[in-house]
Design an enzyme around this catalytic site. Structure first.
Site, PDB file in Angstrom:
ATOM      1  N   ASP A 135     -21.467  11.449  -0.073  1.00 27.72           N
ATOM      2  CA  ASP A 135     -20.362  10.901  -0.847  1.00 27.72           C
ATOM      3  C   ASP A 135     -19.384  11.974  -1.315  1.00 27.72           C
ATOM      4  O   ASP A 135     -18.169  11.834  -1.156  1.00 27.72           O
ATOM      5  CB  ASP A 135     -20.905  10.133  -2.058  1.00 27.72           C
ATOM      6  CG  ASP A 135     -19.799   9.651  -2.977  1.00 27.72           C
ATOM      7  OD1 ASP A 135     -19.222   8.587  -2.702  1.00 27.72           O
ATOM      8  OD2 ASP A 135     -19.491  10.354  -3.968  1.00 27.72           O
ATOM      9  N   ALA A 163     -17.033   6.805  -2.394  1.00 28.30           N
ATOM     10  CA  ALA A 163     -17.068   6.655  -0.936  1.00 28.30           C
ATOM     11  C   ALA A 163     -18.258   5.814  -0.502  1.00 28.30           C
ATOM     12  O   ALA A 163     -18.138   4.923   0.342  1.00 28.30           O
ATOM     13  CB  ALA A 163     -17.103   8.029  -0.264  1.00 28.30           C
ATOM     14  N   ASP A 164     -19.428   6.090  -1.072  1.00 27.80           N
ATOM     15  CA  ASP A 164     -20.622   5.303  -0.749  1.00 27.80           C
ATOM     16  C   ASP A 164     -20.417   3.828  -1.077  1.00 27.80           C
ATOM     17  O   ASP A 164     -20.695   2.939  -0.262  1.00 27.80           O
ATOM     18  CB  ASP A 164     -21.828   5.816  -1.552  1.00 27.80           C
ATOM     19  CG  ASP A 164     -22.551   6.959  -0.877  1.00 27.80           C
ATOM     20  OD1 ASP A 164     -22.365   7.148   0.340  1.00 27.80           O
ATOM     21  OD2 ASP A 164     -23.314   7.660  -1.556  1.00 27.80           O
ATOM     22  N   LEU A 165     -19.973   3.573  -2.294  1.00 21.79           N
ATOM     23  CA  LEU A 165     -19.858   2.186  -2.753  1.00 21.79           C
ATOM     24  C   LEU A 165     -18.803   1.423  -1.959  1.00 21.79           C
ATOM     25  O   LEU A 165     -19.023   0.268  -1.558  1.00 21.79           O
ATOM     26  CB  LEU A 165     -19.516   2.161  -4.246  1.00 21.79           C
ATOM     27  CG  LEU A 165     -20.558   2.785  -5.182  1.00 21.79           C
ATOM     28  CD1 LEU A 165     -20.050   2.782  -6.610  1.00 21.79           C
ATOM     29  CD2 LEU A 165     -21.886   2.046  -5.096  1.00 21.79           C
TER      30      LEU A 165
END
Length: 389
Positions: A135, A163-165
């Site tokens: 992330d 970024a992950d979410l």
């Protein structure tokens, strides 16, 4: 439940992939979380401690089985699940799926209706495709860190894994689009996104400031980069968050704060001038806000139709009466950990019901799931003896 007719085989790990699958699981999809047998992989795995709050929140509403995809027998078993499933989700590096034989070409040959959802760090092709993704790296390369923080402070990571979410949410949207399209075509397809693509997309107006205007955005701290006055101000008992861009809001702010003389000043007469002279404007507002409490200003400004609010820590957030009324907790009963409060989906529907089931133990539902797919107790026992499941 809204998505109960769909079966999802979940090979994902860490956050982005599990989050994507969780969007489906929360609304009743039959999600089967696949992990390696403990006998061949006794590590805690990727994604944090199994009993930790993060893992428990991320993998809720799934059933868990164990399966060794590194042996031919395990892959054949997986293919038999694919034949009856709707979605396979994975977030390996792009080359791993080919090595394991779970790429889209292989899966489509087994089940033409299958949707393969892939999340990677940098995309499925291009010079960086095989790089490991994380992330914070995507936040840096995707531009977010360059616009986060105080001016001159240097790049700052956002306090959540943006970024992950966002990659997980975009992947979930892609899966749903593919399932809807399948109703017309009768065929599944390969849906893929990446941490970097999702982070760039989340830059939204900041990115298009460059694409269209060639305006390179920088750090603005708690000031909004284009909407003035918007930012944080100190009251006499805490911090106040104010959002007051545009002429109408500017007039309302001045009236609520009894700053008629400021409203008539020529150096603040347009939004462009207020932006140009933001430091002197913010100083005037700060001088007024420090004279009373956050609660006083929140009530007064909201009554005037100006968006504002307090700045909470997470404990304060959950203590707020309105957050309590929104009921953002998702209570579940874990067989070993007892009663847990997780975070519910922020989506509400007039008829749709959410699922509320605790994260499974490793392989908790192996026998149950394989039996549903037609495996006999004797066959399951034989596979277990070979460490295939």
């Amino acid at each position: 439940m809204p998505l109960s007719r769909f079966t999802v085989l979940d090979l994902t790990r860490v956050r982005s992939g599990p989050l994507a699958v969780r969007q489906l699981a929360d609304w009743g999809a039959n999600v089967i979380k696949i992990e390696p047998p403990e006998a061949i992989d006794g590590s805690k795995g990727m994604g944090g401690e199994r009993d930790g709050s993060d893992f428990q929140n991320t993998h809720r509403n799934k059933r868990g089985i164990t399966l060794n995809l590194k042996v031919p027998e395990g892959r054949e078993l997986f293919y038999s699940l694919v034949a009856k499933a709707d979605v396979v989700a994975e977030n390996y590096r792009p080359d791993v799926k080919q090595r394991l034989g779970i790429d889209y070409v292989n899966l489509k040959g087994i089940n033409k209706r299958i949707v393969l959802a892939s999340i990677s760090g940098f995309g499925q092709s291009g010079p960086y495709a095989r790089r490991p993704g994380f992330d914070q790296i995507a936040q840096g390369m995707g531009g977010l860190m360059s616009v986060t923080g105080l001016p001159g402070q240097g790049p700052i990571r956002a306090g959540i894994p943006v970024a992950d979410l966002s990659a997980g949410l975009y992947a979930a949207i892609g899966i749903l689009i593919a399932l809807l399209e399948r109703e017309n075509s009768g065929e599944g397809q390969w849906v893929h996104t990446s941490l970097l693509e999702a982070q760039i997309a989340m830059m939204d107006f900041q990115a298009t400031r460059w694409l269209i205007d060639k305006d390179r955005p920088g750090q603005a701290g708690n000031n909004h980069p284009t909407s003035i006055p918007t930012g944080l101000f100190r009251a006499n008992d805490g911090m106040l968050n104010l959002a007051g861009g545009g002429e109408t809001m500017w007039r309302r702010i001045c009236e609520a704060l009894e700053l008629g003389d400021v409203l008539s000043r020529s150096d603040f007469s347009t939004e462009g001038l207020r932006s140009q002279n933001r430091d002197s404007l913010n100083a005037i507002l700060q001088e007024r806000f420090i004279t009373n409490s956050v609660g006083y200003w929140v009530e007064r400004l909201n009554a005037a139709g100006v968006p504002c609010g307090p700045v909470y820590g997470v404990d304060d957030m959950f203590a707020d009466q309105h957050v309590a009324a929104l009921d953002m907790r998702l209570p579940v009963d874990h067989t070993r950990l007892g009663k847990l409060d997780l975070l519910r989906s922020p989506v509400s529907m007039s008829r749709g019901k959410r699922q509320a089931r605790a994260t499974p133990e490793r392989g908790q539902h192996t026998d149950e799931v394989l039996n549903e797919f037609g495996f006999t107790a004797e066959k399951i026992a034989a596979l277990r003896a070979q460490d295939v499941v």
